[in-house]
Structure formats: C-alpha cells, structure tokens
Design a protein around this motif. Structure first.
Motif, short mmCIF file in Angstrom:
data_model
loop_
_atom_site.label_atom_id
_atom_site.label_comp_id
_atom_site.label_asym_id
_atom_site.label_seq_id
_atom_site.Cartn_x
_atom_site.Cartn_y
_atom_site.Cartn_z
N ALA A 76 96.53 83.40 117.01
CA ALA A 76 96.00 83.19 115.45
C ALA A 76 96.36 84.56 114.99
CB ALA A 76 94.44 83.23 115.67
N GLY A 77 97.30 84.34 113.72
CA GLY A 77 97.77 85.47 113.07
C GLY A 77 98.93 86.11 113.50
N MET A 78 99.51 87.12 112.84
CA MET A 78 100.82 87.51 113.12
C MET A 78 100.80 88.39 114.62
SD MET A 78 103.12 86.80 111.14
CE MET A 78 103.80 86.30 109.34
N GLY A 79 99.83 89.18 115.07
CA GLY A 79 99.57 89.96 116.08
C GLY A 79 98.32 90.44 116.35
N PRO A 80 97.99 90.84 117.44
CA PRO A 80 96.57 91.54 117.78
C PRO A 80 96.10 92.65 116.98
CG PRO A 80 98.37 92.23 119.47
CD PRO A 80 99.03 91.33 118.60
N GLY A 81 94.86 92.56 116.90
CA GLY A 81 94.35 93.57 116.05
C GLY A 81 94.12 93.50 114.71
N VAL A 82 94.45 92.54 114.08
CA VAL A 82 94.38 92.17 112.76
C VAL A 82 93.09 91.22 112.24
CG1 VAL A 82 95.66 90.91 110.82
CG2 VAL A 82 96.95 92.00 112.65
#
Length: 242
Positions: A76-82
C-alpha cells in the motif's frame, strides 16, 4: 544400502524437516508479531514463507482463513513509512487464496471479495503511469490512480493482469494471461488481450457465448451454441478433406 546412502538419506530428511520448520516459523499469521502490523489480519489467515515484499501493512486488510502463497507481494503506497490517511487501501476478503508469486499493488483502493482464488503470478494494481508529455520520461510522469474491485467468488487465472479502473463482478472467471481493464458483469468469462467477455451465464440457458447476448437458441442442434465445443484444427473436417 551403503553407508553413503544412509548418510545422504539422513541428511536429506534433516534438511526437509528443517525447511518445514523454517516455513512454519516464518509464516505470518495473527498469532505472531509480524501479523500485528496489519490493519486487520483475520483469524486463520496466513502469509506463507518465504514472504514477498510487504509494506504499508497499516493500510492492508486480509480476511479470515485467507491463504497468501509464497513470495506474494502486497503493498500500500509507494514505500514504507508514508502516512496514507485514515482508511485502508488494500482489502482482501475472507477464505481467499492468492497464488504464489502474485503482486497486489495498491495506492488508492483495491477491493477483493470473499472466496476469490487466483493462480500464480497474477498482477493487480490501481495505479498506472501516464504519457501525457512526450518529452518527459514516462517513469517520471506523475501516475494516476483508479480503484479496482474484484467480486466475490471469482477466479483469476495464472499470469492475468488486472489494470486500474477494473470492476469485475461476482462469480467471474478471468482466463490465464488476460489483460483486464474495464467493467464486467457478474457471471462472466473474461479472456484475451485486451480482455473481453467471451461467455455469460444466463439462467435457464447456462453459459452462452457473448455474441448470443443472453438470447435462447431455438431448435438448435447439440453443440451449435458453441459451449465448450472443441475447435477443429485447420484443414480437418469435411471442408478440409480429412
């Protein structure tokens, strides 16, 4: 059996038992810490080991008794931590089976219903790159999102690709290797590149080719509706002189 054979057999047994133990320990379930990172991971759900690339777990929901195969990537999303906001993005229903090596890549909304089964290496995404500006590399142009819905009870064949904006109805079949985009009604067989409806289920008539559009064929001989009829190779039959 020779001493060498006994040693090889014992070593092989140990390796297989060890690998089975590693797979069991490495699987992600609601009972281990890796499962706690998900928005929801239902009772009996399992992500098989080796696990693929998984990130954005806080925006991923997986229902009860769903089995995710080996090396399946779910993101989910472009990458971790977002921070992706308050709502979940990828939702997989209960009692599903996601084939090994598949990828589910969500950025806005992917809804997979209950009892959905996939073959291996299926790709599902709600985002695509654009090519509006012919001078800017396509990979650097801002992508567009379009939600994806896959109805309950559907089957996605091996290697099929589900593109942004696709809405597949309930109890549908997607043929292996199909590239699917658009809206498809319940009880459809979807095949091809680009994919289209090749059969529909009509109550009282069964599964009919799409060109009949649900119309009953009166006084037809068996097989003339084209349901699961074999296709004769070129050059055979009366016209081919075989």
């Amino acid at each position: 059996m020779s001493i060498r054979g006994v040693v090889r057999r014992a070593a092989g047994s140990l390796i297989h038992r060890g690998w089975a133990a590693i797979r069991a320990a490495g699987a992600v379930s609601p009972a281990n810490p890796a499962g706690y990172r998900f928005r929801r991971l239902g009772d009996g759900a399992c992500l098989s080991f080796p696990v693929g690339a998984i990130f954005g777990e806080a925006w991923i929901e997986i229902g009860e008794h769903t089995l995710v195969g080996e090396r399946v990537s779910i993101s989910a999303g472009m990458g971790p931590g977002v921070d992706l906001g308050p709502d979940s993005i990828v939702r997989i229903g209960g009692s599903c089976s996601i084939g090994r090596g598949s990828h589910i890549v969500g950025h806005q909304s992917i809804d997979i219903g209950d009892h959905v089964f996939t073959g291996p290496y299926v790709y599902i995404t709600d985002q695509n790159h654009v090519y509006d500006d012919p001078e800017i590399p396509i990979g650097r142009q801002w992508p567009r999102n379009n939600p994806v819905v896959i109805g309950s009870g559907s089957w996605l064949g091996a290697g099929s690709i589900i593109l942004p904006g696709t809405r597949i109805g309930r109890q549908c079949v997607v043929a292996g290797g199909a590239v699917v985009r658009g809206e498809f009604p319940d009880h459809s067989v979807i095949a091809g590149v680009p994919a289209k409806v090749v059969r529909r289920y009509v109550p009282g008539d069964g599964w009919l080719p799409s060109h009949l559009n649900g119309a009953r064929v009166e006084h037809a001989e068996p097989g003339t509706a084209g349901i699961a009829d074999p296709v004769a190779p070129a050059g055979t039959g009366p016209a081919g002189g075989a």
